[in-house]
Every structure is written in C-alpha cells, then in structure tokens.
Scaffold this active site. Structure first.
Site, PDB file in Angstrom:
ATOM      1  CE  LYS A  52      11.288  65.798  17.147  1.00  0.00           C
ATOM      2  NZ  LYS A  52      11.403  64.502  16.448  1.00  0.00           N
ATOM      3  CG  ASP A  66      10.702  66.472  13.449  1.00  0.00           C
ATOM      4  OD1 ASP A  66      10.684  65.238  13.580  1.00  0.00           O
ATOM      5  OD2 ASP A  66       9.641  67.151  13.435  1.00  0.00           O
TER       6      ASP A  66
HETATM    7  P1  NDP Z   1       9.761  67.905   6.197  1.00  0.00           P
HETATM    8  O1  NDP Z   1       9.799  69.271   6.733  1.00  0.00           O
HETATM    9  O2  NDP Z   1      10.849  67.439   5.306  1.00  0.00           O
HETATM   10  O3  NDP Z   1       8.383  67.632   5.447  1.00  0.00           O
HETATM   11  C1  NDP Z   1       7.185  67.790   6.114  1.00  0.00           C
HETATM   12  C2  NDP Z   1       6.050  67.597   5.125  1.00  0.00           C
HETATM   13  O4  NDP Z   1       4.813  67.562   5.837  1.00  0.00           O
HETATM   14  C3  NDP Z   1       5.927  68.722   4.118  1.00  0.00           C
HETATM   15  O5  NDP Z   1       5.378  68.204   2.939  1.00  0.00           O
HETATM   16  C4  NDP Z   1       4.966  69.666   4.817  1.00  0.00           C
HETATM   17  O6  NDP Z   1       4.244  70.510   3.936  1.00  0.00           O
HETATM   18  C5  NDP Z   1       4.019  68.704   5.479  1.00  0.00           C
HETATM   19  N1  NDP Z   1       3.467  69.300   6.707  1.00  0.00           N
HETATM   20  C6  NDP Z   1       4.162  69.693   7.796  1.00  0.00           C
HETATM   21  N2  NDP Z   1       3.354  70.211   8.719  1.00  0.00           N
HETATM   22  C7  NDP Z   1       2.124  70.151   8.190  1.00  0.00           C
HETATM   23  C8  NDP Z   1       0.866  70.530   8.667  1.00  0.00           C
HETATM   24  N3  NDP Z   1       0.708  71.091   9.880  1.00  0.00           N
HETATM   25  N4  NDP Z   1      -0.205  70.311   7.853  1.00  0.00           N
HETATM   26  C9  NDP Z   1      -0.049  69.741   6.627  1.00  0.00           C
HETATM   27  N5  NDP Z   1       1.138  69.368   6.133  1.00  0.00           N
HETATM   28  C10 NDP Z   1       2.203  69.558   6.896  1.00  0.00           C
HETATM   29  O7  NDP Z   1       9.661  66.949   7.500  1.00  0.00           O
HETATM   30  P2  NDP Z   1       9.958  65.394   7.625  1.00  0.00           P
HETATM   31  O8  NDP Z   1       9.622  64.695   6.370  1.00  0.00           O
HETATM   32  O9  NDP Z   1      11.300  65.243   8.214  1.00  0.00           O
HETATM   33  O10 NDP Z   1       8.916  64.983   8.772  1.00  0.00           O
HETATM   34  C11 NDP Z   1       7.628  64.459   8.478  1.00  0.00           C
HETATM   35  C12 NDP Z   1       7.124  63.682   9.689  1.00  0.00           C
HETATM   36  O11 NDP Z   1       8.026  62.601   9.973  1.00  0.00           O
HETATM   37  C13 NDP Z   1       7.027  64.473  10.989  1.00  0.00           C
HETATM   38  O12 NDP Z   1       5.950  63.969  11.755  1.00  0.00           O
HETATM   39  C14 NDP Z   1       8.328  64.126  11.697  1.00  0.00           C
HETATM   40  O13 NDP Z   1       8.229  64.307  13.090  1.00  0.00           O
HETATM   41  C15 NDP Z   1       8.446  62.664  11.329  1.00  0.00           C
HETATM   42  N6  NDP Z   1       9.774  62.073  11.432  1.00  0.00           N
HETATM   43  C16 NDP Z   1      10.844  62.610  10.781  1.00  0.00           C
HETATM   44  C17 NDP Z   1      12.081  62.001  10.877  1.00  0.00           C
HETATM   45  C18 NDP Z   1      13.252  62.501  10.110  1.00  0.00           C
HETATM   46  O14 NDP Z   1      14.288  61.839  10.161  1.00  0.00           O
HETATM   47  N7  NDP Z   1      13.169  63.613   9.401  1.00  0.00           N
HETATM   48  C19 NDP Z   1      12.288  60.809  11.714  1.00  0.00           C
HETATM   49  C20 NDP Z   1      11.064  60.271  12.283  1.00  0.00           C
HETATM   50  C21 NDP Z   1       9.878  60.904  12.145  1.00  0.00           C
HETATM   51  P3  NDP Z   1       4.850  71.968   3.504  1.00  0.00           P
HETATM   52  O15 NDP Z   1       5.884  71.656   2.481  1.00  0.00           O
HETATM   53  O16 NDP Z   1       3.666  72.689   2.990  1.00  0.00           O
HETATM   54  O17 NDP Z   1       5.402  72.555   4.763  1.00  0.00           O
HETATM   55  O1  2IT Z   2      11.342  61.937  15.087  1.00  0.00           O
HETATM   56  C1  2IT Z   2      12.504  61.522  14.895  1.00  0.00           C
HETATM   57  O2  2IT Z   2      12.854  60.395  15.233  1.00  0.00           O
HETATM   58  C2  2IT Z   2      13.450  62.424  14.232  1.00  0.00           C
HETATM   59  N1  2IT Z   2      13.076  63.532  13.851  1.00  0.00           N
HETATM   60  C3  2IT Z   2      14.879  62.017  14.047  1.00  0.00           C
HETATM   61  C4  2IT Z   2      15.675  62.240  15.299  1.00  0.00           C
HETATM   62  C5  2IT Z   2      17.160  62.024  15.184  1.00  0.00           C
HETATM   63  O3  2IT Z   2      17.816  62.323  16.186  1.00  0.00           O
HETATM   64  O4  2IT Z   2      17.657  61.572  14.158  1.00  0.00           O
END
Ligand code: NDP
Ligand code: 2IT
Length: 464
Positions: free
Chosen positions: A137, A177
C-alpha cells in the site's frame, strides 16, 4: 471464542497480547497498524497449534514486519505559484505469493500507521483472491480536495518521479484507493511511462482505452454486494427488498449502490466527510447518476443530494458525538464504504436496534474490533473487509493477467470471474472458520484462509 487461551479483561488473549507486545514495542505510535494486527493474530492460535512449523519458523513474527518501507519528499507547485511539500510512502509488506499489490491513498489523514494497517490487511485479502499477488500500500498526506486538475497532475508527476524506481509490473503494482481514481492513475502512469521509456502494467485501474480492465471501477462495490448475497443465501435470506445503509459516496459506495439496486435491494443512505443523506424512498439509478456526476465530475458535497431530491434529508457529521447518527436509521443491511473505524461499539448497538442483520465491509477496517464482537455476538452476519472488499484487487489481478497476455476480456467475462472469486472467498472463509473451531465467524475464516497460503509460501521460500 473457542481454541484460544484465557483472555484478559479487554478480551485480548494471552497469545494475541504476546504479538501485540512485539509490535507496540517497535511502533508504539501506530494505533491503526496495531489494531489490524490484533484482528488478524486473534484468529491464529489454533492454526499454530495445528501447524507447529509456523511457530518454529517464526512465521507470525516475520509477517508482522514489512519487507520494506519507502518514504520520500513530494514537492509541488500550486496554481497560485506557492510551493508545497507532502510526504509520499510505499509499503511493501509481503511478497511471498506475488509482487506487492495494493492501492495508493491521497488524504490528509495518511500516516505510516494507516498505510501499514492497509498493507498488512492487503496481504491476507490478496491471498484470499486466489490470485498471485503480495501485499502493499502507499500514498500521501496530500489533500486533493479543492485542487485543480493541473495541481493534481503536478502532484502526481512529482510523486511518481520518486516512486518509479521502486515499482514495476513484476515488482510492485499500485492502484487506486481513497483520493486516487482514474484521473490520478492516468497522471501517475503518464509520468512513469515518460521516465522509464516503457509501457507496462505498472498500475491497475487504468482506463480500458489504454490497458485497463473493463469493470475495474465497479469491482469493489459489486464484490461487496456479491459477498453479502452469498452470506444472505447461506443464512436463508435474500438481499431483495432489503433496506441498506451505505456510507461513503466515492468509488466503492457508488458501485455498491448500483449492484444493490440491480439485485432489488434499496440503498437509503450515503455520506461524505461533511455529512450524510437519508432517502426513505431509496436511491434509484437516476439518483445514483446524479451522485456520480456530483462526486466524480463536479467533486461536490453529498449535501446537494438533499437539495435536489425532495423527501431526502441531509445531516452534518457530528464532530463530538460518540456515534454516527446514520447507523441509527432502520434498515436490514449495512455497507460501510468510506473509511476505517466508522462503526464503534455504540454504532454497532444502534445497528442491531435498527434491525440490521448483515454487514458487508466495503471499506478497509470500518468496524472497530469491539464493535465487530458486538455485532457477531448479536448474530449479525459480518463480512470482514479483507474478504468482502477483495473484488477490487481481484479485478486488478485480472487486469494484470490481461495486460501480460495483451488481451481484453468482455465485461461479462470479468463479471463472471469476479462473482466466482467472491463466491470462492465466501466458501474459503466458512470452511477455514469451521475447520479451526470458529463456527461460521467470517472474520476468523478470512484471517486463517488468507494467512495459511502466505505462511506456506514463506516456508517454501526459506528464510528471506
Ligand atoms: P473514494 O475516495 O472514491 O471515496 C471515499 C469516500 O469516503 C468519500 O465519500 C469520502 O468523503 C469518504 N471519506 C474518506 N475519508 C473519510 C473520512 N476520514 N471521514 C469521513 N468520510 C471519509 O475512495 P474509495 O471509495 O475507493 O474507498 C472507500 C473505502 O474502500 C476505503 O476504506 C478504501 O480503502 C476501501 N477500498 C477501496 C477499494 C477500491 O478499489 N477503490 C478496494 C477495497 C477497499 P469526501 O468526498 O468528503 O472525501
Ligand atoms: O484496498 C484495496 O484493496 C484497494 N484499494 C485496491 C487495491 C488494488 O491493487 O486494486
């Protein structure tokens, strides 16, 4: 909890505590990492009892220490000419079963502790996918909010100008992420290509027009819903008609909503860092299209949803309360998809009172360990992030496979494989939990099934 030695007053076994002591002595100021270690090690005592070679070879001690941690300065210039300095990181935690693989997070809250927790989780998640990928990461404390495209581009170029020497399609393959989506992957890739004079699959989440896999943007949210559907089916339930609490409104939340709608469920909440919306009528395809345009194009606040659609309510996030009011809304299922530690014990109690029977973690570590215990003790089905959100990285691995074969699979084909992988993870979690005396507890099953494959690979490869 069966199969473990006597627990102390806080419910942490002597076994788990002995490993926490090692980690806390080395890194006392890394609470998120310590929490992630606690969650995994809590499952491993019966595994070491049955496989003494893991104890002899000090597999847990070795797995707790990252293979490498890179930290670097990222200077960049804003549109107004001011100079800024951020911190960049990449953690290569474990490469026993493949090159380091895991996302990059750009958010002001990013610290080494957060990236180590995420990279540590990623080891077991990636192992669960059945794909040949190790755990890593990275990211930065850069805050993309309110920055122009040109500023984000300059930041990404500066970030990659150092990162490029540490990554590569056979070494370490970053992806998105929080705060890193298609736009950022494009800028990072462009700089990597320019510096190295190569066009390779060094990043996943690329646009399908230049080497990305179809369905990678959808994969995490879809996967979390597929996992939930498996849990529901196993328990004689169905997602159809379920009212679902979804937190976040970014990549994972958006596609979890879309798949829920497709499966006949009814997503009724979304959130961002300023507040949350409740739409009792349900978020349908048209409303979701509004959210996607709002969040992905205009990069606005979710509060706008309630101004646009009558009947929807917006509430600001409480900064001082010990709970998040969103989790009090009456519902059947919850998909926390924003960030870590969004559900504490009080929230868990509210979810139970609200009627929630199933929680599928779209985010990484969204539920604190004692909140998880509260849910599981009340009979709520809990799909832990390292299993439930593995669909994203699984399709990243499919992107790597397509890139190395110079092939492109249809979205139907990728979806078929994604669904199959989520189904297999679900089965692997259940059979590992059962086999090691943890009943149908998906948390332990995910930890054990993920751990065993990595531990065996580490033994095969000797002391490296
Ligand atoms: P995005 O940046 O697309 O969206 C994140 C969302 O969460 C936004 O709505 C953001 O609000 C909100 N957010 C982020 N940080 C905070 C915080 N500290 N407090 C309150 N709200 C918060 O990220 P993802 O959708 O990609 O990721 C969301 C989660 O999923 C994370 O935990 C990530 O690690 C996990 N994840 C993502 C993967 C992926 O493929 N993208 C894979 C597996 C897990 P705002 O718009 O106000 O910033
Ligand atoms: O938390 C996760 O698994 C991710 N943000 C996706 C990682 C990836 O390599 O696609």
């Amino acid at each position: 909890m069966s199969g473990t030695t006597v627990a102390d007053a806080r419910g942490v076994s002597v076994f788990t505590q002995s490993y926490l002591d090692i980690v806390k002595q080395r890194d006392p100021n890394q609470p998120e990492f310590i929490q992630a270690v606690q969650e995994v090690v809590a499952s491993l005592e019966p595994v070491l009892d049955r496989h003494p070679e893991y104890r002899d070879q000090r597999i847990i001690e070795r797995i707790l220490e990252p293979e490498r941690v890179i930290q670097f300065r990222v200077p960049w210039q804003a549109d107004d000419g001011t100079v800024h300095v951020n911190r960049g990181f990449r953690v290569g935690f474990n490469s026993a079963i493949g090159p380091y693989k895991g996302g990059l997070r750009f958010h002001p809250s990013v610290t080494l502790s957060i990236l180590k927790f995420l990279a540590f989780e990623q080891i077991f998640k990636n192992s669960l996918t059945g794909q040949p990928i190790g755990g890593g990461k990275g990211g930065s404390d850069f805050d993309p909010r309110g920055r122009s495209n040109a500023e984000v581009m300059r930041f990404c170029q500066s970030f990659m100008t150092e990162l490029f020497r540490h990554v590569g399609h056979n070494t370490d393959v970053p992806a998105g992420d929080i705060g890193v989506g298609g736009r950022e992957i494009g800028y990072l890739f462009g700089q990597y290509k320019r510096i190295t004079n190569t066009f390779t699959g060094v990043l996943t989440g690329r646009s399908p027009g230049w080497g990305g896999s179809l369905l990678r943007p959808e994969a995490t949210g879809y996967g979390a819903v597929y996992f939930a559907a498996e849990m529901a089916q196993k328990a004689g339930m169905s997602l159809e008609g379920m009212r679902c609490l979804v937190s976040g409104s970014g990549n994972v939340a958006q596609y979890a909503c879309r798949k829920l709608i497709e499966m006949g469920a009814k997503p009724i909440t979304l959130s961002d860092s300023s507040g949350w919306i409740y739409d009792p009528d349900g978020i349908d395809e048209e409303k979701l299209a509004f959210v996607m345009e709002l969040k992905n194009e205009r990069r606005g606040r979710i509060a706008e949803y309630a101004q646009h659609f009558s009947g929807a309510h917006w509430s600001p996030t409480e900064s001082t309360a010990d709970h998040h009011a969103m989790w009090c809304v009456e519902a059947d299922a919850a998909f926390p998809s924003a960030t870590q530690n969004e559900i504490n014990v009080t929230d868990a109690e509210h979810l139970i009172e609200a009627g929630v029977k199933l929680v599928s973690e779209g985010a990484n570590m969204p539920t604190t360990p004692d909140a998880q215990d509260t849910l599981v003790d009340a009979g709520v089905l809990l799909g832990p992030g390292k299993a439930a959100n593995a669909g994203g990285v699984a399709v990243s691995a499919l992107e790597m496979a397509q890139a190395s074969q110079r092939q492109r699979w249809s979205s139907e084909e990728v979806d078929r494989q994604l669904r199959g992988i989520m189904c297999e993870i679900h089965g692997a979690c259940l059979s590992a939990a059962e086999s090691y005396g943890f009943g149908n507890d998906y948390r332990h099953g995910a930890n054990i099934a993920g751990f065993r494959k990595v531990a065996n690979a580490m033994i095969d490869q000797g002391l490296v």
